[in-house]
Design a protein around this motif. Structure first.
Motif, PDB file in Angstrom:
ATOM      1  N   LYS A  96      -3.975 137.764  86.487  1.00  0.00           N
ATOM      2  CA  LYS A  96      -2.741 137.562  85.716  1.00  0.00           C
ATOM      3  C   LYS A  96      -1.622 138.423  86.294  1.00  0.00           C
ATOM      4  O   LYS A  96      -0.473 137.976  86.360  1.00  0.00           O
ATOM      5  N   ALA A  97      -1.933 139.630  86.707  1.00  0.00           N
ATOM      6  CA  ALA A  97      -0.928 140.500  87.320  1.00  0.00           C
ATOM      7  C   ALA A  97      -0.375 139.860  88.593  1.00  0.00           C
ATOM      8  O   ALA A  97       0.838 139.881  88.830  1.00  0.00           O
ATOM      9  N   GLU A  98      -1.235 139.271  89.409  1.00  0.00           N
ATOM     10  CA  GLU A  98      -0.782 138.577  90.618  1.00  0.00           C
ATOM     11  C   GLU A  98       0.128 137.407  90.264  1.00  0.00           C
ATOM     12  O   GLU A  98       1.146 137.176  90.915  1.00  0.00           O
ATOM     13  N   GLU A  99      -0.245 136.665  89.225  1.00  0.00           N
ATOM     14  CA  GLU A  99       0.553 135.513  88.785  1.00  0.00           C
ATOM     15  C   GLU A  99       1.955 135.941  88.346  1.00  0.00           C
ATOM     16  O   GLU A  99       2.938 135.263  88.641  1.00  0.00           O
ATOM     17  N   LEU A 100       2.060 137.068  87.648  1.00  0.00           N
ATOM     18  CA  LEU A 100       3.329 137.505  87.068  1.00  0.00           C
ATOM     19  C   LEU A 100       4.135 138.433  87.976  1.00  0.00           C
ATOM     20  O   LEU A 100       5.306 138.699  87.696  1.00  0.00           O
ATOM     21  N   TRP A 101       3.531 138.929  89.036  1.00  0.00           N
ATOM     22  CA  TRP A 101       4.153 139.949  89.872  1.00  0.00           C
ATOM     23  C   TRP A 101       5.476 139.487  90.475  1.00  0.00           C
ATOM     24  O   TRP A 101       5.628 138.340  90.878  1.00  0.00           O
ATOM     25  N   SER A 102       6.425 140.416  90.515  1.00  0.00           N
ATOM     26  CA  SER A 102       7.681 140.184  91.219  1.00  0.00           C
ATOM     27  C   SER A 102       8.080 141.491  91.886  1.00  0.00           C
ATOM     28  O   SER A 102       7.629 142.563  91.469  1.00  0.00           O
ATOM     29  N   PRO A 103       8.939 141.438  92.905  1.00  0.00           N
ATOM     30  CA  PRO A 103       9.354 142.669  93.581  1.00  0.00           C
ATOM     31  C   PRO A 103      10.010 143.673  92.630  1.00  0.00           C
ATOM     32  O   PRO A 103       9.925 144.878  92.856  1.00  0.00           O
ATOM     33  N   LEU A 104      10.641 143.217  91.556  1.00  0.00           N
ATOM     34  CA  LEU A 104      11.269 144.140  90.610  1.00  0.00           C
ATOM     35  C   LEU A 104      10.251 145.031  89.900  1.00  0.00           C
ATOM     36  O   LEU A 104      10.553 146.158  89.533  1.00  0.00           O
ATOM     37  N   VAL A 105       9.051 144.531  89.702  1.00  0.00           N
ATOM     38  CA  VAL A 105       8.017 145.297  89.009  1.00  0.00           C
ATOM     39  C   VAL A 105       7.599 146.504  89.860  1.00  0.00           C
ATOM     40  O   VAL A 105       7.214 147.544  89.333  1.00  0.00           O
ATOM     41  N   LYS A 106       7.720 146.362  91.171  1.00  0.00           N
ATOM     42  CA  LYS A 106       7.296 147.443  92.064  1.00  0.00           C
ATOM     43  C   LYS A 106       8.092 148.727  91.831  1.00  0.00           C
ATOM     44  O   LYS A 106       7.601 149.826  92.103  1.00  0.00           O
ATOM     45  N   ALA A 107       9.306 148.617  91.290  1.00  0.00           N
ATOM     46  CA  ALA A 107      10.094 149.816  90.977  1.00  0.00           C
ATOM     47  C   ALA A 107       9.347 150.706  89.983  1.00  0.00           C
ATOM     48  O   ALA A 107       9.450 151.934  90.033  1.00  0.00           O
ATOM     49  N   TRP A 108       8.586 150.090  89.092  1.00  0.00           N
ATOM     50  CA  TRP A 108       7.841 150.846  88.078  1.00  0.00           C
ATOM     51  C   TRP A 108       6.433 151.197  88.551  1.00  0.00           C
ATOM     52  O   TRP A 108       5.821 152.145  88.042  1.00  0.00           O
ATOM     53  N   PHE A 109       5.921 150.411  89.475  1.00  0.00           N
ATOM     54  CA  PHE A 109       4.556 150.609  89.970  1.00  0.00           C
ATOM     55  C   PHE A 109       4.582 150.621  91.492  1.00  0.00           C
ATOM     56  O   PHE A 109       4.317 149.605  92.143  1.00  0.00           O
ATOM     57  N   PRO A 110       4.903 151.803  92.092  1.00  0.00           N
ATOM     58  CA  PRO A 110       5.062 151.893  93.548  1.00  0.00           C
ATOM     59  C   PRO A 110       3.817 151.485  94.330  1.00  0.00           C
ATOM     60  O   PRO A 110       3.917 151.061  95.472  1.00  0.00           O
ATOM     61  N   GLY A 111       2.663 151.600  93.701  1.00  0.00           N
ATOM     62  CA  GLY A 111       1.422 151.204  94.365  1.00  0.00           C
ATOM     63  C   GLY A 111       1.188 149.712  94.342  1.00  0.00           C
ATOM     64  O   GLY A 111       0.135 149.243  94.786  1.00  0.00           O
ATOM     65  N   GLY A 112       2.157 148.976  93.807  1.00  0.00           N
ATOM     66  CA  GLY A 112       2.023 147.514  93.748  1.00  0.00           C
ATOM     67  C   GLY A 112       0.874 147.097  92.854  1.00  0.00           C
ATOM     68  O   GLY A 112       0.539 147.776  91.870  1.00  0.00           O
ATOM     69  N   LEU A 113       0.267 145.998  93.195  1.00  0.00           N
ATOM     70  CA  LEU A 113      -0.845 145.471  92.404  1.00  0.00           C
ATOM     71  C   LEU A 113      -2.055 146.401  92.404  1.00  0.00           C
ATOM     72  O   LEU A 113      -2.928 146.282  91.546  1.00  0.00           O
ATOM     73  N   ASP A 114      -2.091 147.337  93.367  1.00  0.00           N
ATOM     74  CA  ASP A 114      -3.207 148.292  93.436  1.00  0.00           C
ATOM     75  C   ASP A 114      -2.893 149.594  92.714  1.00  0.00           C
ATOM     76  O   ASP A 114      -3.716 150.518  92.727  1.00  0.00           O
TER      77      ASP A 114
END
Length: 165
Positions: A96-114
């Protein structure tokens, strides 16, 4: 949509799908209510609202003991106000995280999906109440001014409804 509840759910989802921010209200073990803005990622066809969160946030941990929440959505430009009551779950769901992921989310989670703190809150809608004015701003002001002069409540200020699922 198959049932009346499905139609109601679709109506609520349509109202909030483009409102990016919701105020998520939770309660802690002392029953203290707190709210914070979260970016809505999706309202799915099953009546679930999805948010990315850190599993270290105190409100995320509060969901374990107090899963009943409220999410309020406001679009003042369209005079739309929606209050959703629901059941929240804190999840680690990679797909679900992969489905919803966008580059803007990376600002809050620098490690990305990992990122080890990356979690999702899924709010399942149980009921909702909304106020939706299709009248133009000029018509709304006219109705309010008329009400102030006449002492009568304003008329035709829009639609109000409640949905219990």
């Amino acid at each position: 949509m198959q049932s009346y509840s499905s139609e109601q759910l679709a109506s609520i989802a349509a109202k909030i799908k483009d409102v990016k921010f919701g105020m998520l209200t939770t309660s802690d073990d002392m029953r203290t209510l707190t709210s914070r803005p979260l970016t809505q990622q999706q309202v799915d066809n099953d009546g679930q609202i999805w948010f990315f969160v850190s599993d270290e946030a105190s409100y995320a941990r509060d969901l374990l003991n107090n899963p009943q929440v409220n999410v309020s959505f406001v679009d003042t430009g369209d005079s739309l106000y929606v209050s959703v009551c629901g059941h929240a779950q804190l999840l680690k769901d990679r797909a679900k995280a992969e489905e919803l992921w966008s580059p803007l989310v990376k600002a809050w989670f620098p490690g990305g999906l990992d990122d080890p703190k990356l979690s999702l809150i899924k709010v399942t809608i149980q009921s909702a109440e909304y106020w939706d004015s299709s009248a133009s701003k000029m018509m709304q002001f006219y109705e309010m001014a008329k009400a102030a002069i006449t002492g009568e409540p304003p008329k035709d200020m829009g639609e109000h409804g409640r949905v219990d699922l």
